[in-house]
Design an enzyme around this catalytic site. Structure first.
Site, PDB file in Angstrom:
ATOM      1  N   SER A  63      86.531  72.400  64.001  1.00  0.00           N
ATOM      2  CA  SER A  63      87.102  71.390  63.112  1.00  0.00           C
ATOM      3  C   SER A  63      88.118  71.971  62.146  1.00  0.00           C
ATOM      4  O   SER A  63      88.661  71.246  61.314  1.00  0.00           O
ATOM      5  CB  SER A  63      85.981  70.720  62.315  1.00  0.00           C
ATOM      6  OG  SER A  63      85.368  71.642  61.450  1.00  0.00           O
ATOM      7  N   THR A 101      85.898  69.648  58.645  1.00  0.00           N
ATOM      8  CA  THR A 101      86.847  70.178  57.662  1.00  0.00           C
ATOM      9  C   THR A 101      86.074  71.169  56.823  1.00  0.00           C
ATOM     10  O   THR A 101      84.858  71.068  56.720  1.00  0.00           O
ATOM     11  CB  THR A 101      87.303  69.036  56.721  1.00  0.00           C
ATOM     12  OG1 THR A 101      88.044  68.084  57.463  1.00  0.00           O
ATOM     13  CG2 THR A 101      88.152  69.512  55.560  1.00  0.00           C
ATOM     14  N   THR A 158      91.699  71.792  57.597  1.00  0.00           N
ATOM     15  CA  THR A 158      91.085  71.064  58.727  1.00  0.00           C
ATOM     16  C   THR A 158      91.998  70.982  59.931  1.00  0.00           C
ATOM     17  O   THR A 158      93.225  71.105  59.793  1.00  0.00           O
ATOM     18  CB  THR A 158      90.763  69.614  58.276  1.00  0.00           C
ATOM     19  OG1 THR A 158      89.974  68.974  59.260  1.00  0.00           O
ATOM     20  CG2 THR A 158      92.011  68.802  58.044  1.00  0.00           C
ATOM     21  N   ARG A 212      99.403  62.315  63.020  1.00  0.00           N
ATOM     22  CA  ARG A 212      98.423  61.753  62.075  1.00  0.00           C
ATOM     23  C   ARG A 212      98.062  62.810  61.034  1.00  0.00           C
ATOM     24  O   ARG A 212      97.739  63.936  61.350  1.00  0.00           O
ATOM     25  CB  ARG A 212      97.169  61.317  62.822  1.00  0.00           C
ATOM     26  CG  ARG A 212      96.056  60.737  61.925  1.00  0.00           C
ATOM     27  CD  ARG A 212      95.014  61.756  61.558  1.00  0.00           C
ATOM     28  NE  ARG A 212      93.854  61.173  60.882  1.00  0.00           N
ATOM     29  CZ  ARG A 212      92.885  61.890  60.324  1.00  0.00           C
ATOM     30  NH1 ARG A 212      92.928  63.207  60.347  1.00  0.00           N
ATOM     31  NH2 ARG A 212      91.875  61.307  59.731  1.00  0.00           N
ATOM     32  N   THR A 222      85.245  65.688  52.715  1.00  0.00           N
ATOM     33  CA  THR A 222      85.285  65.791  54.175  1.00  0.00           C
ATOM     34  C   THR A 222      84.744  64.482  54.740  1.00  0.00           C
ATOM     35  O   THR A 222      84.030  63.746  54.056  1.00  0.00           O
ATOM     36  CB  THR A 222      84.431  66.960  54.712  1.00  0.00           C
ATOM     37  OG1 THR A 222      83.059  66.743  54.369  1.00  0.00           O
ATOM     38  CG2 THR A 222      84.869  68.297  54.141  1.00  0.00           C
ATOM     39  N   GLY A 223      85.072  64.241  55.997  1.00  0.00           N
ATOM     40  CA  GLY A 223      84.651  62.995  56.621  1.00  0.00           C
ATOM     41  C   GLY A 223      85.855  62.121  56.916  1.00  0.00           C
ATOM     42  O   GLY A 223      86.986  62.634  56.952  1.00  0.00           O
TER      43      GLY A 223
HETATM   44  N1  ASP Z   1      88.767  64.497  56.421  1.00  0.00           N
HETATM   45  C1  ASP Z   1      89.287  65.022  57.655  1.00  0.00           C
HETATM   46  C2  ASP Z   1      90.351  64.131  58.171  1.00  0.00           C
HETATM   47  O1  ASP Z   1      90.219  62.925  58.090  1.00  0.00           O
HETATM   48  C3  ASP Z   1      88.283  65.193  58.718  1.00  0.00           C
HETATM   49  C4  ASP Z   1      86.911  65.627  58.290  1.00  0.00           C
HETATM   50  O2  ASP Z   1      86.687  66.041  57.196  1.00  0.00           O
HETATM   51  O3  ASP Z   1      85.975  65.553  59.091  1.00  0.00           O
HETATM   52  O4  ASP Z   1      91.300  64.641  58.731  1.00  0.00           O
END
Ligand code: ASP
Length: 347
Positions: free
Chosen positions: A82, A197, A215, A225, A248-249
């Site tokens: 990730s 991330t 990330t 994106r 994160t997320g």
């Molecule tokens: N926040 C990150 C993104 O949307 C991905 C993640 O943290 O899992 O690119």
């Protein structure tokens, strides 16, 4: 077809924690906050990163040097799919990285988005901060800048990430020229959509603060994106008078509420790190109205985490659903439970 498929994949990944479902509305799982300096906190994949950052802070290093040195370990790790080298690619099979850095004492920041071929976007973000009059470089321009700064271009796609991408690509449509599992006689295995991330925040013994978030973003994303990680105020925010926050997320959910900035502002108004994270997650719930993003119970069908630390060294983390984050106040990193809004939700 492709977007439906992506959505299905998206719900498949979330269902791992959504399955089995009885929801509670009270925040839970909170950790005891402790004021101790220096302190480093990070997302749960940052055990080694936080230990490295702490080692640097204890040796008198600057918080920004410390957190970047920490996340570089994860960016370099081919087994973390990730972040950085080995990150899962976009829908065309190319790894695109996002990162931001923010330095409390100098009130400066830098970021890169959709950067290809450079495994340490956090270092490039730092150079954007230090060597340019800009804050955010993306795509081709970010790559050119990195090459001018002496970074080496490399293939960031590991064999494992390439294989996962190929499995995903081959399952995308029955009408294109890629063979299905049956047609090819090969077992593809389950193909899920990944988020992931590392966000790492550090406060030194004098209360100076820095942070970074780095990330490869959402796997199989549309090329170009950019998620929340490199967006100052969304994936990261630092105010040396108050504290820092990272996330994160699901980035799209965070960008809408400028999450990290909102967390820091709420800490400025007196909320604890954990309360501030929870309050911003409530905004995320209020601003998630798209049916495709909601479970049967009307709650977000995705995960989002916030991590926060204040100038005194009090820390906290919260997420929509049960989660953990990493804390280091000494030699060893440890995982602690985040507070959360919902215990479980229906897929
Ligand atoms: N926040 C990150 C993104 O949307 C991905 C993640 O943290 O899992 O690119």
């Amino acid at each position: 077809m492709s977007s439906q498929m992506q959505r299905r994949d998206f719900f498949k990944v979330t269902s791992a924690f959504l399955a089995g479902s009885s929801a509670i509305t009270q925040p839970g799982g909170a950790v005891q906050e402790r004021a101790a300096l220096p302190v480093v906190i990070s997302s749960a994949n940052g055990m080694k990163a936080a230990a490295k950052a702490m080692e640097s802070l204890r040796a008198g290093g600057k918080p920004l040097d410390a957190v970047i040195a920490g996340v570089n370990i994860v960016e370099d790790d081919p087994n973390d799919s990730s972040v950085g080298y080995g990150g899962l690619p976009n829908e065309e099979g190319e790894v695109e990285l996002d990162a931001s850095v923010m330095d409390g004492p100098t009130c400066r920041c830098g970021a890169v988005g959709a950067l290809k071929h450079i495994r340490n976007p956090s270092k490039v973000a730092r150079l954007v901060m230090e060597r340019t009059d800009h804050i955010f470089l993306v795509g081709e321009g970010a790559l050119k800048f990195a090459l001018r700064m002496g970074f080496e271009k490399e293939n960031l796609l590991t064999e494992e990430s390439r294989r996962k991408w190929l499995e995903w690509r081959s399952k995308l449509s029955a009408r294109d020229a890629w063979l299905t599992e049956e047609e090819s006689g090969t077992e593809f295995g389950e193909v899920i959509r990944h988020y992931g991330t590392i966000s790492c925040l550090g406060v030194d013994a004098a209360g100076n603060i820095a942070g970074t978030t780095t990330t490869s973003g959402l796997s199989w994303k549309i090329p170009g994106r950019v998620g929340d990680s490199p967006i100052i105020g969304a994936g990261l925010y630092v105010d040396n008078d108050v504290g820092a926050a990272g996330s994160t997320g699901r980035g799209e959910a965070n960008i809408k509420v400028c999450g990290a900035h909102a967390v820091v502002e709420l800490m400025r108004q007196g909320k604890s790190p954990e309360q501030a994270c929870l309050a911003v997650l409530e905004r995320v719930v209020r601003t998630t109205k798209e049916k495709r993003l909601l479970g049967k119970d009307g709650r977000p069908a995705f995960q989002l985490n916030f991590y926060a630390v204040n100038k005194k060294g009090e820390f906290g983390g919260a997420a929509l659903y049960p989660s953990r984050f990493c804390v280091n106040t000494g030699a060893e990193s440890r995982l602690v439970n985040s507070a959360y809004l919902f215990k479980r939700a229906q897929a």
